[in-house]
Design a protein around this motif. Structure first.
Motif, short mmCIF file in Angstrom:
data_model
loop_
_atom_site.label_atom_id
_atom_site.label_comp_id
_atom_site.label_asym_id
_atom_site.label_seq_id
_atom_site.Cartn_x
_atom_site.Cartn_y
_atom_site.Cartn_z
N LEU A 115 0.79 -1.23 0.00
CA LEU A 115 0.00 0.00 0.00
C LEU A 115 0.83 1.28 0.00
CD1 LEU A 115 -2.96 -0.93 2.39
CD2 LEU A 115 -2.93 -0.91 -0.11
N ILE A 116 2.14 1.16 0.00
CA ILE A 116 2.98 2.37 -0.04
C ILE A 116 2.64 3.26 -1.23
CG2 ILE A 116 5.35 3.12 -0.56
CD1 ILE A 116 6.33 1.21 1.59
N PRO A 117 2.46 2.71 -2.44
CA PRO A 117 2.13 3.61 -3.57
C PRO A 117 0.81 4.37 -3.38
CG PRO A 117 2.86 1.47 -4.37
CD PRO A 117 2.65 1.33 -2.89
N ARG A 118 -0.07 3.87 -2.51
CA ARG A 118 -1.35 4.53 -2.28
C ARG A 118 -1.32 5.44 -1.05
NH1 ARG A 118 -5.41 -0.50 -3.61
NH2 ARG A 118 -7.03 1.01 -3.01
N GLY A 119 -0.17 5.54 -0.40
CA GLY A 119 -0.02 6.45 0.72
C GLY A 119 -0.70 6.00 1.99
N ILE A 120 -0.97 4.70 2.12
CA ILE A 120 -1.63 4.16 3.32
C ILE A 120 -0.61 3.38 4.14
CG2 ILE A 120 -3.46 2.66 4.21
CD1 ILE A 120 -4.94 3.12 1.53
N ARG A 121 -0.41 3.79 5.36
CA ARG A 121 0.53 3.10 6.25
C ARG A 121 -0.17 1.95 6.97
NH1 ARG A 121 1.85 5.51 10.38
NH2 ARG A 121 0.21 7.09 10.37
N VAL A 122 0.57 0.86 7.22
CA VAL A 122 0.03 -0.31 7.91
C VAL A 122 1.03 -0.74 8.97
CG1 VAL A 122 -0.96 -2.62 7.68
CG2 VAL A 122 -1.05 -1.03 5.74
N ASN A 123 0.60 -0.76 10.22
CA ASN A 123 1.46 -1.17 11.32
C ASN A 123 0.65 -2.04 12.28
OD1 ASN A 123 4.11 0.43 10.98
ND2 ASN A 123 2.54 2.01 10.74
N ALA A 124 1.33 -2.58 13.29
CA ALA A 124 0.65 -3.42 14.29
C ALA A 124 1.19 -3.12 15.67
CB ALA A 124 0.82 -4.90 13.96
N VAL A 125 0.33 -3.26 16.65
CA VAL A 125 0.72 -3.25 18.06
C VAL A 125 0.66 -4.69 18.55
CG1 VAL A 125 0.21 -2.38 20.38
CG2 VAL A 125 -0.20 -0.93 18.37
N ALA A 126 1.68 -5.13 19.26
CA ALA A 126 1.72 -6.50 19.79
C ALA A 126 1.68 -6.43 21.32
CB ALA A 126 2.98 -7.22 19.32
N PRO A 127 0.48 -6.43 21.92
CA PRO A 127 0.40 -6.34 23.38
C PRO A 127 0.79 -7.65 24.07
CG PRO A 127 -1.65 -5.63 22.30
CD PRO A 127 -0.83 -6.37 21.29
N GLY A 128 1.23 -7.50 25.31
CA GLY A 128 1.35 -8.64 26.20
C GLY A 128 0.02 -8.85 26.90
N PRO A 129 0.02 -9.42 28.12
CA PRO A 129 -1.25 -9.65 28.83
C PRO A 129 -1.92 -8.34 29.21
CG PRO A 129 0.63 -10.16 30.24
CD PRO A 129 1.17 -9.93 28.86
N VAL A 130 -3.20 -8.23 28.88
CA VAL A 130 -3.97 -7.02 29.15
C VAL A 130 -5.27 -7.42 29.84
CG1 VAL A 130 -4.97 -4.91 28.18
CG2 VAL A 130 -3.02 -6.01 27.03
N TRP A 131 -5.67 -6.65 30.84
CA TRP A 131 -6.86 -6.97 31.62
C TRP A 131 -8.11 -6.60 30.83
CZ3 TRP A 131 -8.15 -10.23 35.04
CH2 TRP A 131 -9.28 -10.08 35.85
N THR A 132 -8.65 -7.57 30.09
CA THR A 132 -9.85 -7.39 29.27
C THR A 132 -10.71 -8.64 29.41
OG1 THR A 132 -9.16 -8.48 27.21
CG2 THR A 132 -8.33 -6.23 27.59
#
Length: 324
Positions: free
Chosen positions: A247-264
């Protein structure tokens, strides 16, 4: 006349060894307990023993997850933007929706069928002075995803940020106990859902938009009891990196967050009550994260003011790496 004994390399080794032994004797022993480095204290194990039926209800959790980040000050990082957050009725998704609203975005909250929790998320977004659209449905369904995106664009007139966060997680005690139906549910929710939502969204996203995926520490390190879940999270990391380049040619960035244990609700709806009581105790910080501690990472990756030169990255937020 007797010559003095020469100092050998072994003598030097032993001298250093004595110095370290003396330092060991003087060293302050680490105090047990969870690390508290936030603006307010967060709950630490032992937590109240509890278990929930799936999909899990945030309003029933004890203690209530902390998502509203009262000390976080918005600064217009998402002014005028419209964001979709899947799985935003509770947990990380709710906390992300609140901070996005505080940064100036209008929200579409996608969720399965936890209507009471979703209404609480909408109320929290509206308290920030932003609009919030609730859409209930199953991200495994391609037509639902396309319809939801179309509804958002019709309601708000644009789409700038997609947060893929909805997930299914359930442990198995033995590999042989992982049924095809279980495996299929995890794959379809965690992978197909991200695929369907991203494919529907990018048709409407202008240059400067962002996709932020929820990965996991299990996708980085594996997990012996969550074989299918960890597999999907590892795949999400690869999907993030691959789609980002595409998607770089379309100007859209893609990233991820990788959480550890979260109280949900995700984890009390998976683990037994005794395990829930010790949830997060094995992290270096000695406790699980609260959703409000994870959400700023999503703001950072969603905002072009913060991360315009970042794409294809996996950002771990896991309470510290274990060094041995």
């Amino acid at each position: 006349m007797t010559e003095p004994l020469k100092t050998t390399i072994s003598d030097e080794h032993r001298a250093i060894q004595r110095q370290v032994a003396e330092a060991d004797a003087r060293a302050t022993k680490p105090q047990p307990g969870a690390m508290q480095a936030g603006a307010r204290p967060y709950p630490a194990p032992p937590l109240p023993a509890q278990h929930q039926q799936k999909p899990g209800i945030e309003s029933l959790l004890d203690p209530a997850p902390m998502y509203d980040a009262p000390f976080y000050k918005g600064s217009g990082k998402l002014d005028g933007k419209v964001a979709i957050v899947t799985g935003a009725d509770s947990g990380i998704g709710r906390a992300v929706a609140v901070l996005f609203a505080r940064e100036g975005a209008d929200l579409a909250v996608l969720y399965l069928d936890e209507h009471e929790d979703a209404a609480s998320t909408r109320a929290a977004v509206e308290r920030e002075g932003r609009r919030c659209l609730l859409i209930s449905g199953d991200v495994r369904d391609r037509q639902f995803c396309r319809g939801a995106v179309a509804q958002v664009v019709a309601e708000f007139g644009r789409l700038d940020v997609l947060v893929n966060n909805a997930a299914f997680q359930l442990h198995v005690p033995r590999f042989e106990d992982l049924t095809e139906a279980h495996f299929d549910m995890t794959m379809k929710t965690n992978l197909y859902g991200y695929f369907h939502m991203a494919q529907a969204a990018i048709e409407h996203m202008p240059p400067g938009s962002a996709i932020v995926n929820s990965g996991s520490v299990t996708g980085l390190m594996g997990n012996k009891d969550l074989l299918d879940y960890a597999t999907t999270k590892g795949a999400i990391h690869a999907f993030t990196r691959s789609l980002s380049t595409h998607l770089i040619p379309r100007g859209i960035r893609v990233n991820a967050v990788a959480p550890g244990p979260v109280w949900t609700p995700l984890n009390p709806a998976d683990k037994n009550s005794d395990e829930v009581a010790q949830f997060g105790a094995d992290t270096p910080m000695g406790r699980p994260a609260q959703p409000e501690e994870i959400a700023p990472a999503y703001v950072f990756l969603a905002s072009s003011h913060c991360s315009s030169y970042i794409t294809g990255e996996i950002l771990p937020v896991i309470g510290g790496y274990i060094s041995r």
